[in-house]
Design an enzyme around this catalytic site. Structure first.
Site, mmCIF file in Angstrom:
data_model
loop_
_atom_site.group_PDB
_atom_site.id
_atom_site.type_symbol
_atom_site.label_atom_id
_atom_site.label_comp_id
_atom_site.label_asym_id
_atom_site.label_seq_id
_atom_site.Cartn_x
_atom_site.Cartn_y
_atom_site.Cartn_z
ATOM 1 N N TYR A 232 -39.821 -51.648 13.920
ATOM 2 C CA TYR A 232 -41.172 -51.143 13.685
ATOM 3 C C TYR A 232 -41.174 -49.627 13.593
ATOM 4 O O TYR A 232 -40.244 -48.953 14.046
ATOM 5 C CB TYR A 232 -42.148 -51.624 14.764
ATOM 6 N N CYS A 233 -42.233 -49.110 12.979
ATOM 7 C CA CYS A 233 -42.461 -47.667 12.919
ATOM 8 C C CYS A 233 -43.972 -47.457 12.861
ATOM 9 O O CYS A 233 -44.731 -48.383 13.123
ATOM 10 C CB CYS A 233 -41.749 -47.036 11.720
ATOM 11 N N THR A 234 -44.422 -46.263 12.519
ATOM 12 C CA THR A 234 -45.863 -45.979 12.582
ATOM 13 C C THR A 234 -46.671 -46.759 11.553
ATOM 14 O O THR A 234 -47.658 -47.405 11.875
ATOM 15 C CB THR A 234 -46.116 -44.468 12.400
ATOM 16 N N GLY A 236 -45.028 -48.623 8.772
ATOM 17 C CA GLY A 236 -44.282 -49.715 8.171
ATOM 18 C C GLY A 236 -43.244 -49.327 7.134
ATOM 19 O O GLY A 236 -42.315 -50.079 6.865
ATOM 20 N N ILE A 261 -47.393 -49.818 13.636
ATOM 21 C CA ILE A 261 -48.206 -49.790 14.862
ATOM 22 C C ILE A 261 -49.688 -49.659 14.523
ATOM 23 O O ILE A 261 -50.545 -50.235 15.192
ATOM 24 C CB ILE A 261 -47.777 -48.609 15.764
#
Ligand code: ZN
Ligand code: ZN
Length: 379
Positions: A232-234, A236, A261
């Site tokens: 995951y990241c901020t 996508g 997120i």
């Protein structure tokens, strides 16, 4: 205050500004770019004023999609025409691997833009992230640039392709997978983001650059090729690429959090049956420097060590270090990162200017913050 993100570092914006001001196509402006440089300051001002005179509200959106674009230049030209006609402003990157955009659109044109995007082959069903708490005044010109990649990855392996990537998971699916003991959650963001908030038990890939993180993630997880890996990241875009890279390197069950997120937090907010497994704050690139997801404070003040998760930039303009500071230390140090900076900050502006001369501004870019973190000598 505006901060830099990797996204914002773009080359020669003068060319596109010139194009916008004179209603000529950027492709035809190359020859006169020297002239554009000379006029840039004036045009920026004019464009900004024009934006502020607009009566209609603007909606700020972002979107990206990995899909093969055979000729990015042709795609860019078409895209520019369409977006320009809908009075869209913003930054768009186009590459063989896809498209990445941050933009604003007059709110009355929002549905038209959505319809247009849905009509573009390869972009059907595109998820548009609408920014909340935004006045839509971040952009005053449309810049569409052809780039080598939409996310720089440093991958030199010619056989790597973005066409095979991990499966999407939404918030509910992510929670379910996380409950399975056979799952490893991987955070693909930077340290300062992880520090204030992350998924429970998520592992951090300790490097400041995405290109270094990719091979590092493969190496760190090499004994877990049969496990479920959720990345995951901020928003996508990075973890989607990371998921493809893991598959490319022989991992079998790779997933990534759809929309990152930001989208997870939205789903948790909308659906009471989903509990947030993300704890703390989601670091975001705007004035807030973070959106609270849960009440947990998982970081500590870089100066006194007490629980705190408020990021701030050192108020000494010659420093501007990004760091975590508690309220007490903010008072004690006047929002500065050290006594040394506080002393400089207390000087008259003229004297500060003299001190700043010759300082390498490159060092102040905050994604290098780890190298410049809390001065241990700060009292
Ligand atoms: Zn403190
Ligand atoms: Zn400082």
């Amino acid at each position: 205050m505006r901060l830099f993100s990797a996204f914002e570092i773009v080359g020669s914006p003068e060319i596109c500004n010139f194009a916008a001001r004179n209603f000529v196509h950027p492709a035809s402006v190359q020859k006169i770019s020297t002239m554009a440089l000379l006029h840039n300051r004036v045009s920026q001002q004019e464009l900004k004023e024009k934006l502020h005179q607009e009566k209609e509200s603007r909606t700020t959106i972002s979107f990206y999609r990995y899909f093969p674009i055979a000729d990015p230049k042709v795609f860019r030209d078409e895209f520019y025409k369409a977006l320009h006609s809908l009075q869209v402003f913003g930054r768009v990157y186009v590459a063989h691997e896809g498209i990445n955009a941050q933009a604003s659109v007059p709110s009355g044109n929002f549905e038209k833009l959505r319809n247009y995007l849905n009509s573009v082959p390869g972009l059907h069903g595109l998820r548009l992230n609408v920014a909340v708490d935004d006045d839509g005044r971040s952009f005053w010109v449309l810049k569409i640039k052809v780039r080598d990649k939409i996310v720089a990855d440093g991958i030199s392996d010619e056989s790597f392709s973005m066409e095979r990537r991990g499966g999407y998971v939404n918030a509910g699916e992510m929670n379910k997978l996380m409950a399975d003991g056979n799952t490893i959650v991987v955070d693909m963001r930077n340290h300062y983001e992880y520090e204030v908030g992350h998924f429970q038990d998520a592992i951090e890939i300790p490097s400041d650059t995405f290109r270094e993180q990719l091979p590092m993630a493969v190496d760190m997880l090499k004994d877990n090729k049969d496990k479920n890996i959720i990345m995951y990241c901020t928003g996508g875009i990075r973890c989607e690429k990371a998921s493809a890279y893991m598959l490319h390197n022989g991992f079998k069950h790779v997933y990534h959090l759809e929309g990152g997120i930001i989208n997870y937090a939205k789903q948790v907010k909308e659906d009471d049956s989903i509990t947030s497994k993300f704890i703390g704050k989601n670091f975001v690139f705007d004035d807030r420097l973070g959106e609270r997801i849960t009440e947990d404070v998982i970081a500590t003040c870089h100066q006194c060590g007490k629980p705190a998760d408020t990021h701030t930039n050192c108020r000494n303009s010659g420093c501007h270090l990004l760091f975590i500071q508690c309220d007490e230390c903010a008072k004690k140090y006047d929002g500065c990162c050290s006594e040394a900076c506080q002393q400089v900050y207390s000087l008259p502006e003229e004297e500060q200017k003299i001190l700043r001369k010759g300082i390498d501004k490159g060092m102040m870019v905050f994604n290098k913050s780890r190298h410049r973190r809390p001065r241990k000598d700060a009292k």
